[in-house]
Motif scaffolding. Structure first.
Motif, mmCIF file in Angstrom:
data_model
loop_
_atom_site.group_PDB
_atom_site.id
_atom_site.type_symbol
_atom_site.label_atom_id
_atom_site.label_comp_id
_atom_site.label_asym_id
_atom_site.label_seq_id
_atom_site.Cartn_x
_atom_site.Cartn_y
_atom_site.Cartn_z
ATOM 1 N N UNK A 42 0.832 -1.213 0.000
ATOM 2 C CA UNK A 42 0.000 0.000 0.000
ATOM 3 C C UNK A 42 0.862 1.256 0.000
ATOM 4 N N UNK A 43 1.855 1.299 0.890
ATOM 5 C CA UNK A 43 2.692 2.489 1.031
ATOM 6 C C UNK A 43 3.597 2.710 -0.171
ATOM 7 N N UNK A 44 3.860 1.657 -0.910
ATOM 8 C CA UNK A 44 4.735 1.776 -2.069
ATOM 9 C C UNK A 44 3.966 2.062 -3.355
ATOM 10 N N UNK A 45 2.637 2.161 -3.244
ATOM 11 C CA UNK A 45 1.811 2.413 -4.425
ATOM 12 C C UNK A 45 1.412 3.883 -4.524
ATOM 13 N N UNK A 46 1.232 4.337 -5.748
ATOM 14 C CA UNK A 46 0.801 5.723 -5.970
ATOM 15 C C UNK A 46 -0.527 5.990 -5.286
ATOM 16 N N UNK A 47 -1.455 5.049 -5.408
ATOM 17 C CA UNK A 47 -2.785 5.222 -4.826
ATOM 18 C C UNK A 47 -2.719 5.261 -3.298
ATOM 19 N N UNK A 48 -1.956 4.335 -2.724
ATOM 20 C CA UNK A 48 -1.825 4.311 -1.274
ATOM 21 C C UNK A 48 -1.220 5.599 -0.736
ATOM 22 N N UNK A 49 -0.210 6.110 -1.417
ATOM 23 C CA UNK A 49 0.418 7.363 -0.999
ATOM 24 C C UNK A 49 -0.548 8.530 -1.127
ATOM 25 N N UNK A 50 -1.359 8.534 -2.184
ATOM 26 C CA UNK A 50 -2.366 9.581 -2.359
ATOM 27 C C UNK A 50 -3.357 9.585 -1.199
ATOM 28 N N UNK A 51 -3.811 8.386 -0.802
ATOM 29 C CA UNK A 51 -4.805 8.297 0.273
ATOM 30 C C UNK A 51 -4.233 8.768 1.606
ATOM 31 N N UNK A 52 -2.991 8.388 1.882
ATOM 32 C CA UNK A 52 -2.350 8.835 3.117
ATOM 33 C C UNK A 52 -2.201 10.355 3.111
ATOM 34 N N UNK A 53 -1.689 10.892 2.004
ATOM 35 C CA UNK A 53 -1.469 12.336 1.895
ATOM 36 C C UNK A 53 -2.777 13.117 2.019
ATOM 37 N N UNK A 54 -3.845 12.611 1.376
ATOM 38 C CA UNK A 54 -5.114 13.332 1.435
ATOM 39 C C UNK A 54 -5.697 13.288 2.841
ATOM 40 N N UNK A 55 -5.441 12.214 3.588
ATOM 41 C CA UNK A 55 -5.897 12.145 4.981
ATOM 42 C C UNK A 55 -5.182 13.186 5.835
#
Length: 289
Positions: A222-235
């Motif tokens: 999750x953390x290594x994926x573009x989508x996972x990073x987007x979700x963390x950043x948006x949170x």
């Protein structure tokens, strides 16, 4: 021995924030890779990507907020220099972003740290691990006046220091964890306290966010994926938005709704588009307000 040459926030009073400056601090970097996952994912790379995305969201939807980074590339920055950078730029908020790891692949979830006394041995171990980054610095013994990152006694004495901004730091940290849990479906490991040097040396509300476990294969993916990073950043962005609104309201700063752009296009963890089980099956596909 506690480093006495560094000014802490003790004795200072919070002031209204009319001009917001947010310093985002991607942990580790350069010769210090941080934690390394089973698939060789490096913490320094993951947190840099998340930090830049977080800052990008803030700059896009709050163009009046000044966003600065302690590093924006793969460079090494000392703990003291990170805090001093925030202090000299009169930061309103300091956000340090890290990733977790253990020898066990089962633990997962996020936690947000504020400056304070460690409540248990696990908290003590993590804070000592983060402080041990100083050993990558040249002549660190003299620089930190004898503070030993491997000494529990040295750490415990230091961690009893109080931070004036503990209430505001706790408020923001709680909002971060709320977003991770309620909007992102991540395991909430709660807001924690520890004697983290980079927070103690920062003279403003400060938090250190552990965005997940690289030692957990699911979370590493999750953390290594573009989508996972987007979700963390948006949170993290949404937590900042709520925190800023709260502080501005308490400070009597009027906010023109038209000055805040609509952020409904920010990435959100919709289960239909999320291929792993990190996000709950019950996650609602709700956009930020």
């Amino acid at each position: 021995i506690v480093p006495t040459h560094i000014d802490c926030a003790c004795g200072q009073s919070p002031v209204p924030h009319k001009d917001w400056v947010v310093v985002i601090d991607p942990g580790h970097g350069g010769k210090d890779p941080g934690c390394i996952g089973s698939k060789k994912t490096k913490e320094k790379d993951v947190v840099l990507a998340i930090a830049l995305k977080t800052g990008g969201y803030i700059k896009k939807y709050f163009p009046d907020v000044k966003v600065l980074y302690t590093r924006d590339d793969d460079s090494f920055v000392g703990l003291k220099e990170r805090a001093e950078y925030a202090n000299k730029n009169n930061a309103t908020l300091f956000i340090s972003i890290h990733a977790n790891a253990t020898t066990d692949s089962k633990p997962k979830g996020t936690e947000t740290w504020i400056m304070g006394q460690a409540k248990d041995e696990a908290n003590l171990r993590l804070a000592m691990k983060e402080n041990a980054v100083m050993t990558f610095e040249d002549n660190y013994q003299a620089k930190y006046e004898g503070y030993d990152p491997q000494s529990a006694e040295s750490f415990i004495i230091f961690s009893t220091m109080q931070n004036t901004y503990v209430k505001q730091s706790t408020d923001f940290a709680t909002k971060v964890q709320d977003q991770f849990r309620d909007r992102n479906g991540l395991v909430d490991r709660s807001v924690k306290q520890g004697g983290l040097l980079v927070l103690w040396m920062s003279t403003m509300p400060s938090v250190l966010i552990e965005v997940g476990f690289l030692s957990n294969p699911e979370e590493e993916k999750n953390l290594n994926s573009e989508k996972g990073q987007d979700y963390i950043a948006s949170s993290i962005y949404r937590a900042f938005k709520k925190y800023k609104q709260t502080i501005d309201y308490r400070s009597g700063v009027k906010t023109d709704p038209a000055s805040i752009r609509n952020d409904s296009d920010i990435s959100n963890p919709v289960k239909a588009g999320y291929t792993d089980s990190v996000t709950s099956d019950k996650m609602k596909a709700a956009n930020p307000p």
